[in-house]
Each structure stands twice: as structure tokens, then as C-alpha cells.
Design an enzyme around this catalytic site. Structure first.
Site, PDB file in Angstrom:
ATOM      1  N   ALA A   1      56.752  13.433  41.217  1.00  0.00           N
ATOM      2  CA  ALA A   1      57.178  14.103  42.454  1.00  0.00           C
ATOM      3  C   ALA A   1      58.673  13.885  42.671  1.00  0.00           C
ATOM      4  O   ALA A   1      59.106  13.544  43.764  1.00  0.00           O
ATOM      5  CB  ALA A   1      56.369  13.572  43.630  1.00  0.00           C
ATOM      6  N   ASP A   2      59.464  14.100  41.624  1.00  0.00           N
ATOM      7  CA  ASP A   2      60.894  13.833  41.728  1.00  0.00           C
ATOM      8  C   ASP A   2      61.644  14.854  42.581  1.00  0.00           C
ATOM      9  O   ASP A   2      62.707  14.568  43.099  1.00  0.00           O
ATOM     10  CB  ASP A   2      61.522  13.766  40.337  1.00  0.00           C
ATOM     11  CG  ASP A   2      61.122  12.502  39.598  1.00  0.00           C
ATOM     12  OD1 ASP A   2      60.445  11.648  40.188  1.00  0.00           O
ATOM     13  OD2 ASP A   2      61.490  12.375  38.415  1.00  0.00           O
ATOM     14  N   HIS A   3      61.094  16.054  42.693  1.00  0.00           N
ATOM     15  CA  HIS A   3      61.695  17.098  43.531  1.00  0.00           C
ATOM     16  C   HIS A   3      60.596  17.735  44.372  1.00  0.00           C
ATOM     17  O   HIS A   3      59.504  18.000  43.874  1.00  0.00           O
ATOM     18  CB  HIS A   3      62.348  18.189  42.673  1.00  0.00           C
ATOM     19  CG  HIS A   3      63.471  17.683  41.828  1.00  0.00           C
ATOM     20  ND1 HIS A   3      64.760  17.595  42.297  1.00  0.00           N
ATOM     21  CD2 HIS A   3      63.493  17.210  40.564  1.00  0.00           C
ATOM     22  CE1 HIS A   3      65.531  17.100  41.343  1.00  0.00           C
ATOM     23  NE2 HIS A   3      64.787  16.848  40.283  1.00  0.00           N
ATOM     24  N   ALA A   4      60.901  18.002  45.635  1.00  0.00           N
ATOM     25  CA  ALA A   4      59.939  18.686  46.501  1.00  0.00           C
ATOM     26  C   ALA A   4      59.773  20.119  46.013  1.00  0.00           C
ATOM     27  O   ALA A   4      60.757  20.803  45.730  1.00  0.00           O
ATOM     28  CB  ALA A   4      60.418  18.662  47.941  1.00  0.00           C
ATOM     29  N   ILE A   5      58.529  20.560  45.905  1.00  0.00           N
ATOM     30  CA  ILE A   5      58.280  21.932  45.447  1.00  0.00           C
ATOM     31  C   ILE A   5      57.723  22.809  46.556  1.00  0.00           C
ATOM     32  O   ILE A   5      57.433  23.980  46.326  1.00  0.00           O
ATOM     33  CB  ILE A   5      57.307  21.942  44.239  1.00  0.00           C
ATOM     34  CG1 ILE A   5      55.964  21.334  44.628  1.00  0.00           C
ATOM     35  CG2 ILE A   5      57.928  21.216  43.050  1.00  0.00           C
ATOM     36  CD1 ILE A   5      54.882  21.508  43.582  1.00  0.00           C
TER      37      ILE A   5
END
Length: 173
Positions: free
Chosen positions: A74-78
Site C-alpha cells: 500500500a505504498d500509494h493510495a489508489i
């Protein structure tokens, strides 16, 4: 001289709040980093071109093969409406979550080319076969292979053997 070279390599390849135990061996072109905290135990060997970019723990006496990737899921919010992913909330801009953390027990062998995603626990004494993709927990002493990785058997035939092994290495099973 060897200790000096190891300490220089460690300073170049380890970034962020990472605590390293005694006798860490880092292969060339490896990167170890964390944004919120990673602890690496004693006598850990990390192969060449391995990337570890998570929070969590790596136990004592672990072997991590070449070109392994231990990364967040979950390194970037999608799910930010109207925000391109390139500008979405990044893991470093928020507090740590369970899906950012990887916990690897003692005496674990991770084969070359394995990918381990955040939010996973790999139990003491487990073996992860080369090229596996670990998306779920691996039980202690399990031997896991495939994509997604699944346990195909256990390292020792009986609970008694697992107990003797754990006692000999001084860790809980």
C-alpha cells in the site's frame, strides 16, 4: 579490514530508521530501508540486488537470497478520487499501517527472486522457495512455493523435532 568494508557498505546501503544486529552480511547493490522502523537480527545474510523497503522485523540467522524484493502493498493510495496516483498519498506521508509491516522469524531461508508483500508474517524456521510471491502468512517451519506462495510441506516431520530445533537455537516455535 573485512569489518571496515562491511561497515562502509552498510552505511551506503541501509537508509532510514533501520536497526541492524551483529554480523549483517549485505550483498552488492542491495538496498535496505524503512520509513517507520525496521529491525534486523543477528547473523543475517542478504543477497546481491535485494531490495527491502518495509517496516517490521527480520529475525536472527536468516538467509535472504539474491534479487529478493520485500516491499509494501500500500505504498500509494489508489482510491483518492481526482488525484493521479503519481500525486496520491505516499506511505512516507502517513503513519504506518499493518499492511506496511513484514515480520520474518528466526532461521528463515528466503530463496532467490522471492517477492514478499507488506502485511505478511513468515514464521520461525520457514523456507520460501525461489521465485515465490508471498501474499499471506507462512506458518512456522512451513516450506512455501509458488505464486501465490502456499505451504507444500513442513521442514521437520514431527512436533518433537521442531521443539528440539527451536530449543537448540533458543527461540520460540
Amino acid at each position: 579490514m573485512e569489518k571496515f568494508v562491511r561497515s562502509v557498505m552498510q552505511r551506503l546501503m541501509v537508509h532510514g530508521p533501520v536497526t541492524c544486529g551483529k554480523n549483517l552480511r549485505l550483498g552488492r547493490n542491495s538496498v535496505v530501508s524503512s520509513l517507520h522502523g525496521l529491525t534486523i537480527g543477528d547473523n543475517v545474510s542478504i543477497g546481491q540486488r535485494t531490495v527491502i523497503e518495509v517496516d517490521g522485523e527480520i529475525g536472527d540467522l536468516c538467509l535472504i537470497g539474491r534479487a529478493v524484493q520485500i516491499v509494501g502493498r500500500a505504498d500509494h493510495a489508489i482510491d483518492e478520487v481526482g488525484v493521479p496516483m503519481a500525486f496520491s498519498t505516499w506511505v512516507g506521508d502517513r503513519s504506518s499501517r499493518n499492511e506496511d509491516v513484514v515480520v520474518i522469524g528466526n532461521d528463515v531461508w528466503i530463496g532467490g527472486g522471492v517477492i514478499i508483500l507488506g502485511g505478511v508474517k513468515i514464521g520461525h524456521g520457514a523456507v520460501v522457495g525461489a521465485g515465490a510471491v508471498v501474499t499471506h502468512d507462512i506458518e512456522p517451519y512451513g516450506i512455501a512455493v509458488g505464486n501465490p506462495a502456499r505451504v507444500i510441506r513442513r521442514r521437520f516431520a514431527s512436533d518433537a523435532e521442531r521443539e528440539v530445533h527451536s530449543s537448540a537455537l533458543h527461540f520460540d516455535r
